[in-house]
Design an enzyme around this catalytic site. Structure first.
Site, PDB file in Angstrom:
ATOM      1  N   VAL A 109      30.989 -16.210   1.694  1.00 57.39           N
ATOM      2  CA  VAL A 109      30.765 -17.403   0.731  1.00 57.39           C
ATOM      3  C   VAL A 109      29.484 -18.036   0.798  1.00 57.39           C
ATOM      4  O   VAL A 109      29.207 -18.547   1.815  1.00 57.39           O
ATOM      5  CB  VAL A 109      31.885 -18.299   0.821  1.00 57.39           C
ATOM      6  CG1 VAL A 109      31.800 -19.238  -0.590  1.00 57.39           C
ATOM      7  CG2 VAL A 109      33.199 -17.506   0.665  1.00 57.39           C
ATOM      8  N   CYS A 110      28.554 -18.026  -0.328  1.00 55.65           N
ATOM      9  CA  CYS A 110      27.393 -18.527  -0.395  1.00 55.65           C
ATOM     10  C   CYS A 110      27.676 -20.017  -0.999  1.00 55.65           C
ATOM     11  O   CYS A 110      27.670 -19.999  -2.257  1.00 55.65           O
ATOM     12  CB  CYS A 110      26.450 -17.881  -1.292  1.00 55.65           C
ATOM     13  SG  CYS A 110      24.553 -18.723  -0.977  1.00 55.65           S
ATOM     14  N   LEU A 111      28.013 -21.287  -0.267  1.00 56.12           N
ATOM     15  CA  LEU A 111      28.305 -22.461  -0.747  1.00 56.12           C
ATOM     16  C   LEU A 111      27.298 -23.346   0.085  1.00 56.12           C
ATOM     17  O   LEU A 111      27.691 -23.474   1.387  1.00 56.12           O
ATOM     18  CB  LEU A 111      29.615 -22.831  -0.637  1.00 56.12           C
ATOM     19  CG  LEU A 111      30.092 -24.137  -1.335  1.00 56.12           C
ATOM     20  CD1 LEU A 111      29.774 -24.203  -2.776  1.00 56.12           C
ATOM     21  CD2 LEU A 111      31.596 -24.423  -1.146  1.00 56.12           C
TER      22      LEU A 111
END
EC number: 2.3.2.34
Length: 182
Positions: A109-111
């Site tokens: 996840v790219c957060l």
């Protein structure tokens, strides 16, 4: 709200009646995650599952968006809280294969708050709202799935069709997606 303190207190009382009265001391990470989970204020589109009720450091978050491209889907995220929490963010993976600019096919996840913008004052609640926001407003500017990001920017209609196909179960390009509709 989850009443984890009362469950823990009951468990502690049972544990103190054990022969020898030995009790394992809770780590800083366990104390902080217990506090975070007790203060968790989940939106109606989210829920939690604890595969092992005795292990608060490993749990699942289920997000079921009720608007946007991903409306009607059911997405499961695993949280693994390490011993350095809250000084390091939990490891969060999406267990549901999803066609999304900010989630790759391995579930990464790219957060930003799970990486460079993490601060110890942030909580599980911050992550929940960040993940929920990714489903409402995917961010093509910081992609893990470049193909989905390019498509979102150049042809929103085709992107939406691919999201729907993936959620119904099927192929988008050469990648197969399991059905994830509620």
């Amino acid at each position: 709200m989850i009443k984890l303190f009362s469950l823990k207190q009951k468990k502690d009382e049972e544990g103190s009646s054990r022969p020898g009265g030995t009790q394992k001391k809770a780590s800083a990470a366990q104390l902080r995650i217990t506090k975070d989970l007790n203060e968790l204020n989940l939106p109606k589109t989210c829920g939690t599952e604890f595969p092992d009720p005795d292990d608060l450091l490993n749990f699942k978050l289920i997000i079921c968006p009720d608007e946007g491209f991903y409306r009607g889907g059911r997405f499961v995220f695993s949280f693994k809280v390490g011993p350095n929490y809250p000084h390091e963010p939990p490891k969060v993976k999406c267990e549901t294969a999803v066609y999304h600019p900010n989630i790759d096919l391995e579930g990464n996840v790219c957060l930003n708050i799970l990486r460079e913008d993490w601060k110890p004052v942030l909580t599980v609640n911050s992550i929940v709202y960040g993940l929920q926001y990714l489903f409402l407003e995917p961010n093509p500017e910081d992609p893990l799935n470049k193909e989905a990001a390019d498509e979102l920017q150049s042809n929103r209609r085709l992107f939406e069709q691919h999201v729907q196909r993936a959620m119904r179960g099927g192929y988008v390009g050469s990648s197969y997606f399991e059905r994830c509709l509620k």
